[in-house]
Design a protein around this motif. Sequence first.
Motif, mmCIF file in Angstrom:
data_model
loop_
_atom_site.group_PDB
_atom_site.id
_atom_site.type_symbol
_atom_site.label_atom_id
_atom_site.label_comp_id
_atom_site.label_asym_id
_atom_site.label_seq_id
_atom_site.Cartn_x
_atom_site.Cartn_y
_atom_site.Cartn_z
ATOM 1 N N ILE A 225 61.262 29.580 96.842
ATOM 2 C CA ILE A 225 60.064 29.280 96.043
ATOM 3 C C ILE A 225 59.108 28.390 96.838
ATOM 4 N N LEU A 226 59.650 27.338 97.474
ATOM 5 C CA LEU A 226 58.817 26.442 98.272
ATOM 6 C C LEU A 226 58.181 27.192 99.435
ATOM 7 N N GLY A 227 58.953 28.079 100.069
ATOM 8 C CA GLY A 227 58.427 28.825 101.208
ATOM 9 C C GLY A 227 57.233 29.678 100.847
ATOM 10 N N VAL A 228 57.306 30.330 99.696
ATOM 11 C CA VAL A 228 56.183 31.153 99.235
ATOM 12 C C VAL A 228 54.942 30.283 99.032
ATOM 13 N N LEU A 316 57.887 33.560 108.914
ATOM 14 C CA LEU A 316 56.475 33.338 108.610
ATOM 15 C C LEU A 316 56.072 31.874 108.761
ATOM 16 N N LEU A 317 57.028 30.954 108.616
ATOM 17 C CA LEU A 317 56.711 29.525 108.656
ATOM 18 C C LEU A 317 56.967 28.870 110.014
ATOM 19 N N VAL A 318 57.861 29.471 110.827
ATOM 20 C CA VAL A 318 58.231 28.851 112.108
ATOM 21 C C VAL A 318 58.012 29.844 113.236
ATOM 22 N N PRO A 319 57.120 29.554 114.202
ATOM 23 C CA PRO A 319 56.953 30.442 115.354
ATOM 24 C C PRO A 319 58.179 30.386 116.266
ATOM 25 N N PRO A 337 65.894 25.756 111.445
ATOM 26 C CA PRO A 337 64.547 26.242 111.109
ATOM 27 C C PRO A 337 64.140 25.883 109.689
ATOM 28 N N PHE A 338 65.102 25.647 108.806
ATOM 29 C CA PHE A 338 64.782 25.209 107.447
ATOM 30 C C PHE A 338 64.121 23.835 107.481
ATOM 31 N N VAL A 339 64.697 22.930 108.250
ATOM 32 C CA VAL A 339 64.133 21.580 108.382
ATOM 33 C C VAL A 339 62.766 21.640 109.055
ATOM 34 N N ILE A 340 62.656 22.454 110.114
ATOM 35 C CA ILE A 340 61.390 22.575 110.851
ATOM 36 C C ILE A 340 60.300 23.147 109.943
ATOM 37 N N ALA A 341 60.637 24.152 109.142
ATOM 38 C CA ALA A 341 59.655 24.770 108.253
ATOM 39 C C ALA A 341 59.107 23.764 107.247
ATOM 40 N N ILE A 342 59.986 22.942 106.692
ATOM 41 C CA ILE A 342 59.551 21.958 105.698
ATOM 42 C C ILE A 342 58.735 20.852 106.353
ATOM 43 N N LYS A 343 59.145 20.431 107.563
ATOM 44 C CA LYS A 343 58.363 19.423 108.289
ATOM 45 C C LYS A 343 56.967 19.952 108.614
ATOM 46 N N GLY A 345 55.344 21.952 106.919
ATOM 47 C CA GLY A 345 54.572 21.986 105.675
ATOM 48 C C GLY A 345 54.092 20.623 105.228
ATOM 49 N N GLY A 346 54.488 19.563 105.957
ATOM 50 C CA GLY A 346 54.018 18.220 105.649
ATOM 51 C C GLY A 346 54.754 17.536 104.525
ATOM 52 N N ILE A 347 55.935 18.019 104.192
ATOM 53 C CA ILE A 347 56.729 17.418 103.112
ATOM 54 C C ILE A 347 57.752 16.490 103.745
ATOM 55 N N LYS A 348 57.722 15.219 103.385
ATOM 56 C CA LYS A 348 58.528 14.210 104.071
ATOM 57 C C LYS A 348 59.943 14.067 103.518
ATOM 58 N N ALA A 349 60.115 14.147 102.223
ATOM 59 C CA ALA A 349 61.424 13.864 101.637
ATOM 60 C C ALA A 349 62.386 15.041 101.723
ATOM 61 N N LEU A 350 61.865 16.261 101.658
ATOM 62 C CA LEU A 350 62.726 17.434 101.568
ATOM 63 C C LEU A 350 63.612 17.687 102.786
ATOM 64 N N PRO A 351 63.175 17.367 104.018
ATOM 65 C CA PRO A 351 64.087 17.594 105.148
ATOM 66 C C PRO A 351 65.441 16.912 104.974
ATOM 67 N N SER A 352 65.433 15.718 104.380
ATOM 68 C CA SER A 352 66.696 15.023 104.139
ATOM 69 C C SER A 352 67.546 15.772 103.116
ATOM 70 N N ILE A 353 66.884 16.324 102.096
ATOM 71 C CA ILE A 353 67.614 17.088 101.080
ATOM 72 C C ILE A 353 68.211 18.347 101.700
ATOM 73 N N ILE A 354 67.441 19.022 102.552
ATOM 74 C CA ILE A 354 67.943 20.220 103.227
ATOM 75 C C ILE A 354 69.137 19.871 104.103
ATOM 76 N N ASN A 355 69.103 18.732 104.738
ATOM 77 C CA ASN A 355 70.233 18.323 105.567
ATOM 78 C C ASN A 355 71.475 18.046 104.722
ATOM 79 N N VAL A 356 71.278 17.570 103.496
ATOM 80 C CA VAL A 356 72.415 17.413 102.593
ATOM 81 C C VAL A 356 73.027 18.776 102.287
#
Length: 578
Positions: A225-228, A316-319, A337-343, A345-356
Amino acid sequence: MSDIEAKGPSGTASAESLPSCYEGPSEQVGKWQNFKDSFKRMDETEFDPNLSEEEKAIIATSKAPLNRSLKSRHLQMIAIGGSIGTGLFIGSGSALRTGGPASLLISYFLVGTIIYCVMQALAELAVTFPVSGAFSAHASRFVDASWAFAVGWNYLILWLVVLPLELVAASMTITYWNPGVSNAVWVAIFYVMIMFINMFGVRGYGEAEFVFSLIKVVAIIGFIILGVVLICGGGPSDDGYIGGRYWQHPGAFHSGFKGLCTVFVTALYSLAGTELVGLASAETKENPRKVLPKAIKQVFWRIILFYFVCLLILGLLVPYDDPRLIGSSSVDATASPFVIAIKNGGIKALPSIINVVILIAVLSVGNASVYGASRTIASLAAQNMAPSIFAYIDRSGRPIMGIIAQGVVGLLCFLAASPKQNEVFAWLMALCGMSTLFTWTSICICHLRFRAAIKAQGRTTDELAYTANTGVIGSYYSIAFLTFVLCAQFWVSVWPIGAKPSAVVFFQNYVSILVILVFYLGHKIWTRNWKLLIPLADIDLNSGRREMDLELIKQEMAEERAALAARPKYMRILKLWC
């Protein structure tokens, strides 16, 4: 062989009457005494000395006293948990860098079609013969003892190696937040946790896997959902609408056809573990005929949906030329690539959640490795293909010696504190690199031999409680495609992308094939068994079935088909494929 009898401690008892699990001593003895007694060995079966080794192996695997307490929901989540791990969350970054986003989708889609065919073949075999150690036991029955020995040990090595690899990956994930603590501390914590879970038996493993997998599924849906939203330009970054920007520059493909061939192997590794549901078939509480087909179909669609949609969004989000993907490896969560895609996108908190979520996924696969290894080695021991001590199953239905063996090998995780850890784990990974290819190929070969034996013995598929939707064509297709992948891997191993030919690279990519050959030829020489295949007329089609009343099965199936025929066409299609 349906009338083969085994002698128990109280005299002679039919093989069909052996207990599926031991309920444990009386509560009056006391909880502590019950706990101690639960580790005692289940009463062993004494076989008729007139039986052949093959006949004894069939009885031993079909009547293993494992605790049948898994439910349908456990089966589905076991397969999901075994396959959604570092391959998707981290390894997909390496695949994206190597082949580009288009190669990523093509390779995973094609491998996905193989999974469906393999899982259909496995469902047919596992429903008919829900035996302990499904893959090696089926190979021993339908192909040859030497092939079963080689495939069984190859599959065992895969899971033995996965545990220390996943524990190190978990420790590397923790360094995302706290790089100052030694990796050895974290691997010790995770090691104890995983071994503790598996000491609760199959029910504890199943419940833990259910929770782990549920978290992963929720996280993946949230990421989709976030990716879209990010692709459409709804994120806080200044990138605006992204769309297919990165498919145009740097491009959809990287390194051409060779890049695509390289990604095939990554896809095989990433989707390894879906076959675990076959091992679990021997420990289901419900009738395998009722729960296995549905579980296998749903697992396939869920995995393909999660993988395919996630990989499309990641492309689509990460070259593929993002410099942060350069360090991508199986133990480097920072290159996910999940962490890179969220970074991006300029979202600061979510990379930590993805790492969890990555941490949970890693622990989930590590948990699955203990289950896979312990059941496989117990089955090999029951077939006299491993030291007999590993056939030890305690009164709680746990293959306790197999769990201990996995725990001993798992101590390799403490190499995480060594400066040579990358070297060591590169070779450990090499041992299991192509294991999935041989496991899936063996399942398809067993399916073809099973169908050929039915025809040769004048019987029909009408007596089968479940038949593969893809039939024998699906198994032939899978074998052909997996053979192509094997050849492609040889090509990219000899001439790697962007590098000169290297003996080290070749053996790291191909050493698992040498392992298979050594086990196969070694068993042939040791046993002096020079036959390549069991004659079709000699294949046992009766022993090991949980349901032996074939006429009743035929009647039930006829009633089910009649009821299905009365339903709307769309429901019939849905039932067939889902």
